[in-house]
Scaffold this motif. Sequence first.
Motif, PDB file in Angstrom:
ATOM      1  N   ALA A  28       0.835  -1.205   0.000  1.00 40.92           N
ATOM      2  CA  ALA A  28       0.000   0.000   0.000  1.00 40.92           C
ATOM      3  C   ALA A  28       0.868   1.253   0.000  1.00 40.92           C
ATOM      4  CB  ALA A  28      -0.938  -0.003   1.207  1.00 40.92           C
ATOM      5  N   ARG A  29       1.919   1.264   0.815  1.00 49.71           N
ATOM      6  CA  ARG A  29       2.818   2.431   0.847  1.00 49.71           C
ATOM      7  C   ARG A  29       3.459   2.650  -0.510  1.00 49.71           C
ATOM      8  NH1 ARG A  29       4.170   0.302   5.769  1.00 49.71           N
ATOM      9  NH2 ARG A  29       6.024  -0.698   4.898  1.00 49.71           N
ATOM     10  N   ARG A  31       2.421   1.745  -3.507  1.00 50.05           N
ATOM     11  CA  ARG A  31       1.486   2.210  -4.542  1.00 50.05           C
ATOM     12  C   ARG A  31       0.907   3.584  -4.221  1.00 50.05           C
ATOM     13  NH1 ARG A  31      -4.251  -1.019  -4.434  1.00 50.05           N
ATOM     14  NH2 ARG A  31      -4.865  -0.429  -2.343  1.00 50.05           N
ATOM     15  N   GLY A  32       1.162   4.073  -2.994  1.00 47.46           N
ATOM     16  CA  GLY A  32       0.727   5.418  -2.624  1.00 47.46           C
ATOM     17  C   GLY A  32      -0.746   5.521  -2.279  1.00 47.46           C
ATOM     18  N   ARG A  33      -1.367   4.399  -1.951  1.00 48.30           N
ATOM     19  CA  ARG A  33      -2.788   4.407  -1.597  1.00 48.30           C
ATOM     20  C   ARG A  33      -3.051   3.247  -0.664  1.00 48.30           C
ATOM     21  NH1 ARG A  33      -7.515   2.089  -3.234  1.00 48.30           N
ATOM     22  NH2 ARG A  33      -6.667   0.946  -4.995  1.00 48.30           N
ATOM     23  N   TYR A  34      -3.704   3.553   0.449  1.00 49.14           N
ATOM     24  CA  TYR A  34      -4.039   2.495   1.393  1.00 49.14           C
ATOM     25  C   TYR A  34      -5.182   1.648   0.869  1.00 49.14           C
ATOM     26  CZ  TYR A  34      -0.918   4.662   4.670  1.00 49.14           C
ATOM     27  OH  TYR A  34       0.204   5.170   5.273  1.00 49.14           O
ATOM     28  N   TRP A  35      -5.286   0.436   1.391  1.00 49.67           N
ATOM     29  CA  TRP A  35      -6.355  -0.478   1.010  1.00 49.67           C
ATOM     30  C   TRP A  35      -7.691   0.021   1.548  1.00 49.67           C
ATOM     31  CZ3 TRP A  35      -4.728  -4.241  -2.145  1.00 49.67           C
ATOM     32  CH2 TRP A  35      -3.392  -4.638  -2.080  1.00 49.67           C
ATOM     33  N   THR A  36      -8.721  -0.121   0.747  1.00 49.71           N
ATOM     34  CA  THR A  36     -10.062   0.097   1.281  1.00 49.71           C
ATOM     35  C   THR A  36     -10.372  -1.124   2.151  1.00 49.71           C
ATOM     36  OG1 THR A  36     -11.197  -1.092  -0.504  1.00 49.71           O
ATOM     37  CG2 THR A  36     -10.805   1.307  -0.833  1.00 49.71           C
ATOM     38  N   GLU A  39     -10.992  -4.068  -0.165  1.00 48.16           N
ATOM     39  CA  GLU A  39      -9.762  -4.587  -0.773  1.00 48.16           C
ATOM     40  C   GLU A  39      -8.962  -5.410   0.234  1.00 48.16           C
ATOM     41  OE1 GLU A  39      -8.695  -1.151  -4.065  1.00 48.16           O
ATOM     42  OE2 GLU A  39      -8.120  -0.829  -1.965  1.00 48.16           O
TER      43      GLU A  39
END
Length: 83
Positions: A28-29, A31-36, A39
């Motif tokens: 997640a870090r 890719r620059g987006r945390y998991w919903t 997800e």
Amino acid sequence: MSSHIPAGGPEDRPATVAETERFLAGYARTRGRYWTREESEVAWAAGLWVLAFNAKKASVAQSNGSAARLAEEVPERLRRADA
């Protein structure tokens, strides 16, 4: 998915719950987006499916290592998968 990241190495074992959690956090870090929430649940469910599949294969080969590991981690992985 994430439960099989270190499989096939010198230890030839699936990732632990803690290793899976670190992998998912690092992914997640990166890719620059945390998991919903959804997800995250899907990732945990997919990893559990892989462990169950491997345990089934091991039971046919009469190897109890995967089955024992699965029995130990199922409750926590199900909780994280919200199942």
